[in-house]
Write a protein that holds these residues in place. Structure first.
Motif, short mmCIF file in Angstrom:
data_model
loop_
_atom_site.label_atom_id
_atom_site.label_comp_id
_atom_site.label_asym_id
_atom_site.label_seq_id
_atom_site.Cartn_x
_atom_site.Cartn_y
_atom_site.Cartn_z
N ALA A 141 0.83 -1.20 0.00
CA ALA A 141 0.00 0.00 0.00
C ALA A 141 0.87 1.25 0.00
O ALA A 141 2.06 1.21 0.32
CB ALA A 141 -0.94 0.00 1.21
N SER A 142 0.25 2.37 -0.35
CA SER A 142 0.95 3.65 -0.32
C SER A 142 -0.05 4.76 0.00
O SER A 142 -1.27 4.55 -0.02
CB SER A 142 1.63 3.94 -1.65
N TRP A 143 0.49 5.92 0.31
CA TRP A 143 -0.32 7.10 0.55
C TRP A 143 -0.50 7.91 -0.73
O TRP A 143 -1.19 8.93 -0.73
CB TRP A 143 0.34 7.96 1.63
N LEU A 144 0.11 7.45 -1.81
CA LEU A 144 0.02 8.11 -3.11
C LEU A 144 -0.53 7.14 -4.14
O LEU A 144 -0.31 5.93 -4.04
CB LEU A 144 1.39 8.61 -3.57
N SER A 145 -1.19 7.66 -5.17
CA SER A 145 -1.70 6.79 -6.23
C SER A 145 -0.71 6.64 -7.37
O SER A 145 -0.89 5.78 -8.22
CB SER A 145 -3.03 7.34 -6.77
N ASN A 146 0.33 7.47 -7.39
CA ASN A 146 1.33 7.36 -8.45
C ASN A 146 2.67 6.92 -7.89
O ASN A 146 3.04 7.28 -6.77
CB ASN A 146 1.48 8.69 -9.20
N ARG A 147 3.40 6.13 -8.62
CA ARG A 147 4.71 5.69 -8.19
C ARG A 147 5.71 6.81 -8.35
O ARG A 147 5.57 7.70 -9.16
CB ARG A 147 5.15 4.48 -9.03
N PHE A 148 6.76 6.76 -7.54
CA PHE A 148 7.78 7.80 -7.60
C PHE A 148 8.49 7.81 -8.95
O PHE A 148 8.98 8.84 -9.39
CB PHE A 148 8.81 7.58 -6.49
N ASP A 149 8.55 6.67 -9.61
CA ASP A 149 9.33 6.59 -10.84
C ASP A 149 8.45 6.60 -12.09
O ASP A 149 8.89 6.23 -13.17
CB ASP A 149 10.20 5.33 -10.83
N GLU A 150 7.18 7.01 -11.95
CA GLU A 150 6.30 7.05 -13.12
C GLU A 150 6.74 8.12 -14.11
O GLU A 150 7.27 9.17 -13.74
CB GLU A 150 4.86 7.34 -12.70
N GLU A 151 6.50 7.83 -15.36
CA GLU A 151 6.78 8.82 -16.40
C GLU A 151 5.70 9.91 -16.36
O GLU A 151 4.55 9.67 -15.99
CB GLU A 151 6.80 8.15 -17.78
N GLU A 152 6.08 11.11 -16.74
CA GLU A 152 5.13 12.21 -16.77
C GLU A 152 4.08 11.98 -17.85
O GLU A 152 4.36 11.47 -18.93
CB GLU A 152 5.88 13.51 -17.05
N SER A 153 2.84 12.32 -17.51
CA SER A 153 1.76 12.23 -18.48
C SER A 153 0.79 13.37 -18.25
O SER A 153 0.84 14.05 -17.23
CB SER A 153 1.02 10.89 -18.36
N GLU A 154 -0.12 13.56 -19.18
CA GLU A 154 -1.05 14.69 -19.07
C GLU A 154 -1.92 14.58 -17.83
O GLU A 154 -2.20 15.58 -17.16
CB GLU A 154 -1.93 14.74 -20.33
N ASN A 155 -2.36 13.37 -17.49
CA ASN A 155 -3.26 13.18 -16.35
C ASN A 155 -2.52 12.89 -15.05
O ASN A 155 -3.14 12.86 -13.99
CB ASN A 155 -4.23 12.03 -16.65
N ASN A 156 -1.26 12.64 -15.13
CA ASN A 156 -0.51 12.27 -13.93
C ASN A 156 0.88 12.89 -13.99
O ASN A 156 1.88 12.20 -14.15
CB ASN A 156 -0.41 10.74 -13.84
N PRO A 157 0.96 14.22 -13.90
CA PRO A 157 2.26 14.88 -14.05
C PRO A 157 3.25 14.44 -13.00
O PRO A 157 2.91 14.22 -11.84
CB PRO A 157 1.90 16.37 -13.89
N LYS A 158 4.48 14.33 -13.44
CA LYS A 158 5.51 13.80 -12.56
C LYS A 158 5.82 14.73 -11.40
O LYS A 158 6.35 14.30 -10.38
CB LYS A 158 6.79 13.55 -13.39
#
Length: 292
Positions: free
Chosen positions: A71-88
């Protein structure tokens, strides 16, 4: 005589009060895993504190941090690539889910203290900083926190519930929140006349995930007292060596709580606490806690 008897019962109940401490795990961990791995620092506190373990609202698939789903307190991973809906450069889910979950749990469970490891500690720091703009969070902090008389309790939420916070491998979140946290924490400390609330800090000189400088920065922003900081030579973990220092910190706060309750006359007996999000901690367990 009846009145005297009620006072004696209330006094006895106040002496038996335990601190209710809510624990927040790191990224890609679980509440149960953190319960086990933090056991060594909790073993001496069973008589004066109940530890409850909250799990992050987002599922983390198997990754470098955990071979099992966690589990995490965030919905995005730290190493995710930047995207329009999920900016890095944005922490997705923190303000939307994690902070509201923490706020409601503190209010509902009447939590006295927060204990966080790594990202869990970062969440606590962000939560405290949000009090500058959110009256419902200010209402959970010591009553002196606020910009004016009564401001801390303007939302109608229980006031003054929280008494302390403990940070293990803590840090200030970066990205979209870093600047606001660095501004809000000193401002709130000034409003409180020194500290938002008493804090304990622990970090490792060999921590390669949350480097020591980041944990030291958080301690400075929260104006931690020197004797409430424990620095160890190890890495990214909750070390058993911190047990004595952490125990002294919690016992001192519990003694203050008992003294305050004992000074009250005509109070009512304390009610049993509501069931914890996860069962209260029990015996000692291994001390190291990996994760972020």
């Amino acid at each position: 005589q009846a009145s005297s008897g009620r006072r004696k019962m209330a006094s006895a109940a106040s002496r038996s009060l335990k601190l209710q401490i809510l624990c927040l795990h790191g990224h890609a961990q679980t509440a149960e895993g953190f319960r086990i791995k933090s056991g060594a620092i909790r073993g001496s506190l069973k008589k004066i504190a109940d530890f409850h373990f909250l799990e992050g609202p987002f599922v983390v698939p198997p990754c470098a941090h955990s071979a099992e789903p966690a589990a995490s307190w965030l919905s995005n991973r730290f190493d995710e690539e930047e995207s329009e809906n999920n900016p890095k450069d944005r922490y997705v889910g923190l303000r939307e889910a994690a902070i509201p979950l923490l706020k409601s749990t503190i209010a509902e469970r009447q939590i006295d203290g927060l204990l966080g490891f790594s990202l869990g500690a970062g969440l606590i720091a962000a939560f405290l900083a949000e009090a500058e703009k959110d009256p419902s969070i200010r209402g959970l902090l010591p009553s002196r926190t606020g910009s004016g008389e009564g401001s801390a309790h303007a939302s109608g939420t229980p006031g003054g519930t929280l008494k302390f916070a403990a940070f293990f491998s803590g840090f200030v979140l970066q990205r979209d929140l870093g600047e606001s946290i660095r501004t809000a924490l000193p401002a709130l400390s000034d409003a409180c006349g020194g500290q938002i609330l008493p804090t304990f800090h622990c970090w490792g000189l060999g921590d390669g995930i949350i480097v020591p400088e980041r944990s030291a920065e958080l301690a400075q922003l929260l104006r931690a007292e020197e004797d409430r900081i424990f620095i160890h030579p190890g890495g990214h973990l909750v070390p058993s060596q911190a047990k004595q220092k952490f125990t002294e910190f919690v016992r001192g706060l519990h003694a203050g709580m008992e003294a305050g309750e004992g000074a009250s006359e005509g109070g009512t007996a304390a009610q049993e606490p509501a069931p914890a999000p996860v069962a209260a901690a029990t015996a000692d367990a291994p001390s190291a806690s990996a994760g972020t």
